[in-house]
Design an enzyme around this catalytic site. Structure first.
Site, PDB file in Angstrom:
ATOM      1  N   LYS A   1       0.836  -1.138  -0.115  1.00  0.00           N
ATOM      2  CA  LYS A   1       0.029   0.024   0.019  1.00  0.00           C
ATOM      3  C   LYS A   1       0.937   1.217   0.091  1.00  0.00           C
ATOM      4  O   LYS A   1       2.073   1.329   0.511  1.00  0.00           O
ATOM      5  CB  LYS A   1      -0.874  -0.050   1.299  1.00  0.00           C
ATOM      6  CG  LYS A   1      -1.796  -1.069   1.412  1.00  0.00           C
ATOM      7  CD  LYS A   1      -3.250  -0.747   0.739  1.00  0.00           C
ATOM      8  CE  LYS A   1      -4.164  -1.773   0.686  1.00  0.00           C
ATOM      9  NZ  LYS A   1      -4.687  -2.197   2.140  1.00  0.00           N
TER      10      LYS A   1
ATOM     11  N   HIS B   1       1.871   7.172   2.479  1.00  0.00           N
ATOM     12  CA  HIS B   1       1.354   8.403   1.915  1.00  0.00           C
ATOM     13  C   HIS B   1       1.324   9.464   3.476  1.00  0.00           C
ATOM     14  O   HIS B   1       2.166   9.177   4.409  1.00  0.00           O
ATOM     15  CB  HIS B   1      -0.197   8.279   1.598  1.00  0.00           C
ATOM     16  CG  HIS B   1      -1.029   7.570   2.602  1.00  0.00           C
ATOM     17  ND1 HIS B   1      -1.487   8.306   3.666  1.00  0.00           N
ATOM     18  CD2 HIS B   1      -1.481   6.132   2.835  1.00  0.00           C
ATOM     19  CE1 HIS B   1      -2.509   7.418   4.347  1.00  0.00           C
ATOM     20  NE2 HIS B   1      -2.313   6.284   3.557  1.00  0.00           N
TER      21      HIS B   1
ATOM     22  N   HIS C   1       0.716   8.748   6.779  1.00  0.00           N
ATOM     23  CA  HIS C   1       1.949   8.025   7.712  1.00  0.00           C
ATOM     24  C   HIS C   1       2.837   9.109   8.600  1.00  0.00           C
ATOM     25  O   HIS C   1       3.842   8.424   9.072  1.00  0.00           O
ATOM     26  CB  HIS C   1       2.445   6.990   6.942  1.00  0.00           C
ATOM     27  CG  HIS C   1       1.395   5.804   6.688  1.00  0.00           C
ATOM     28  ND1 HIS C   1       1.245   5.624   5.203  1.00  0.00           N
ATOM     29  CD2 HIS C   1       0.910   4.819   7.242  1.00  0.00           C
ATOM     30  CE1 HIS C   1       0.008   4.605   5.123  1.00  0.00           C
ATOM     31  NE2 HIS C   1       0.096   4.178   6.122  1.00  0.00           N
TER      32      HIS C   1
HETATM   33  N1  ARG Z   1      -0.967  -0.810  10.135  1.00  0.00           N
HETATM   34  C1  ARG Z   1      -2.034  -0.152  10.680  1.00  0.00           C
HETATM   35  C2  ARG Z   1      -2.576   0.929   9.919  1.00  0.00           C
HETATM   36  O1  ARG Z   1      -2.011   1.276   8.965  1.00  0.00           O
HETATM   37  C3  ARG Z   1      -1.222   0.467  12.041  1.00  0.00           C
HETATM   38  C4  ARG Z   1      -0.893  -0.655  12.926  1.00  0.00           C
HETATM   39  C5  ARG Z   1      -0.595   0.095  14.289  1.00  0.00           C
HETATM   40  N2  ARG Z   1      -0.054  -1.030  15.293  1.00  0.00           N
HETATM   41  C6  ARG Z   1      -0.673  -1.745  15.798  1.00  0.00           C
HETATM   42  N3  ARG Z   1       0.238  -2.400  16.742  1.00  0.00           N
HETATM   43  N4  ARG Z   1      -1.969  -2.001  15.736  1.00  0.00           N
HETATM   44  O2  ARG Z   1      -3.900   0.989  10.304  1.00  0.00           O
END
Ligand code: ARG
Length: 560
Positions: A124, A127, A130
């Site tokens: 993905k 962007h 982030h």
């Molecule tokens: N990958 C997830 C997102 O983009 C965020 C993960 C955050 N960390 C976790 N341990 N849940 O929404």
């Protein structure tokens, strides 16, 4: 001379130890009332008196001397004025001796903090959304390290879910190795979009995609190799940005890492009677706590985001034995973390209280600042590049003969992006504006870098710093030194509140105090003692600005 200890020792507050008193003493930014202040609010309950009365009583019983020359009570604060000359010289020497270690502490020795940040999704785009998690997490990482903690930076990759089955389908149907190697995430996204277009016309391919995903989970060699490859390609793209932003990680264990670590969690939930059926799914009922149920297993037996976070939390506790585990994730996931932390508590994990969701607001781009069509993602890399280009344009305009101007422009452009993202308290939504973050006169990264370059230039011209004993300092100099003295406690506060914005704010305050000093008073060309003192003060300022910027991941070029 440790003024806080000195003052704390001279105070006698029943039921409060010297250490406790010392920890409460602050250095107020406005020195007109005093150089140190003790807020008395915490003692109100203990002493059964109002803070104002406590402060007054303490003030009247305090015996001043030639170290602490004045004590007054104002609105529940006890304000101390110290011998300014002695204090100023002491601050200066402390900073000059410590150099890049100024602000470092042993506070966190023997303690471990895990920080989950950036946590991008495989295949993905990386962007603008982030940006905050990446720079807030990275700054906290550096701040905690500076305070002596053992820090574990974790990129909890989003690398699990049926979308990877879809990607494999799309790659096999329409992709080829060369194109994917070349286009990386952009090409994977193209394939993914194509898949969805196709699935609309021909929904049966969803079954194939699901089958591929099952194959990944079952350890099928070919599917896992493709999956691993997609992951590597994604990391090549994001690592470029991480390098620019000076962001590092100690672990890239993402969601799929916990595939084989969820069964124990599920059994434990079952044993403790926490798992209940609901429409074929398995959930933990959180109604008594005012929360919606935490979904653990879907009716088809598949695990969920929360299931993997539970396994991850337990794994992190077992592996790192953290004292604190931070999740730098947008406030949209408030409910998710409340649920996960609650379930850990219900499982009887005493460390559930050490889990912290470090939430932050949304970042959007100012209308018209990017020529992207509505609804299209804005790549972080593009935002950084654009800022660097704009910084280069400014340099070409103002200082076209600057040595290594491309490097400097890079430092300024990325610095502007990072500083901009860390400028307001994290929970606020921010509208990112190129003009605002790049304004050399605003409260920005470039402003701090420019001030740093100014100190560097003064020091270069000034040469060796000689003796300045006997110098009598001016108000602007004392103000600046007071500001510099606050650095160690600002670091501690920013760690306690998980707020790197306290450091951007502080850096701007230091730069403002320096610029006031610089424009009001001459440095070079003054007689020796004065020149030496002012050069030493410039050196100390230079050190503090650089240390602050470094904690944020921002470079400080010597020339701009
Ligand atoms: N990958 C997830 C997102 O983009 C965020 C993960 C955050 N960390 C976790 N341990 N849940 O929404």
């Amino acid at each position: 001379m440790d003024y806080k200890s000195y003052v704390a020792q001279k105070l006698n507050i029943e039921g409060a130890s010297c250490e406790e008193i010392k920890a409460l003493i602050v250095t107020p930014p406005d020195t007109s009332l005093g150089d140190y202040a003790l807020p008395c609010f915490k003692f109100a309950k203990l002493l059964r008196k109002s803070p104002a009365i406590i402060a007054e009583e303490l003030a009247s019983s305090f015996i001043v001397d030639d170290v602490v020359t004045k004590v007054i009570a104002v609105n529940g604060y006890l304000n101390f004025t110290v011998n300014r000359t002695t204090r100023a010289f002491k601050i200066l020497i402390d900073i000059l001796l410590a150099g890049e270690n100024y602000g470092a502490s042993s506070l966190g020795n023997g303690k471990t903090v895990c920080i989950d940040y950036s946590s991008i999704n495989v295949a993905k785009p990386f962007h603008i959304g982030h940006l905050s998690t990446t720079v807030i997490g990275s700054a906290l990482y550096k701040i905690y390290k500076k305070l002596g903690y053992t820090v574990v930076g974790i990129n909890h990759l989003g690398d699990y879910g049926t979308q990877f089955g879809k990607l494999i389908y799309a790659y096999k149907a329409w992709g080829n190795r060369e194109e994917v190697e070349k286009g990386r995430v952009k090409e994977l996204m193209r394939l993914y979009v194509k898949y969805h277009d196709e699935a609309e016309k021909n929904p049966s391919i969803d079954d194939d995609a699901r089958a591929y995903f099952k194959l990944i989970e079952q350890g099928d060699k070919e599917c896992n190799e493709l999956f691993k490859w997609f992951k590597e390609l994604t990391l090549i793209d994001v690592d470029k940005v991480y390098k620019e932003l000076n962001v590092t990680f100690d672990s890239y264990n993402g969601e799929s890492f916990y595939n084989d670590k969820m069964d124990v969690v599920i059994s434990e939930l079952q044993e403790k009677g926490l798992l209940v059926e609901s429409d074929g799914a398995k959930i933990v009922d959180l109604e008594p706590y005012g929360l919606t149920p935490c979904l653990i297993l879907r009716s088809d037996g598949a695990s969920l985001y929360a299931t993997r976070d539970l396994a991850a939390a337990i794994y992190r506790k077992n592996t790192y034995n953290f004292d604190k585990c931070l999740y730098v994730v947008a406030y949209q996931q408030n409910l998710h973390f409340k649920q996960v932390f609650k379930v850990l508590e219900l499982l009887g994990k005493p460390w559930a209280k050490d889990m912290v969701h470090v939430a932050f607001g949304m970042v959007s781009l100012e209308e018209g600042t990017m020529s992207t069509r509505k609804g299209k993602v804005v790549f972080l890399e593009d935002v950084i590049n654009k800022c660097c280009e704009k910084a280069l344009a400014v340099i070409n305009d103002k200082n076209p003969n600057l040595d290594g101007k491309e490097e400097v422009a890079k430092a300024v452009g990325t610095g502007a992006v990072i500083f901009g993202a860390l400028s307001s308290s994290r929970i606020k939504d921010i509208v990112f504006s190129y003009d605002k973050v790049l304004n050399f006169e605003g409260e920005t990264g470039p402003y701090c870098q420019y001030t740093y370059a100014r100190t560097a230039s003064v020091l270069k011209k000034g040469g060796e710093i000689g003796d300045y004993s006997g110098y009598e300092l001016k108000d602007q100099e004392y103000e600046l030194l007071t500001e510099l003295a606050r650095f160690p406690e600002v670091l501690i506060q920013s760690a306690e509140k998980y707020e790197p914005s306290m450091i951007t704010r502080y850096a701007v305050d230091v730069c403002e105090a320096f610029n006031k000093f610089y424009f009001d008073l001459k440095i070079l060309g003054e007689e020796e003692v004065t020149k030496n003192f002012r050069l030493a003060l410039t050196k100390a300022t230079s050190t503090v600005i650089k240390n602050a910027l470094t904690l944020l991941g921002i470079k400080a070029p010597e020339q701009m």
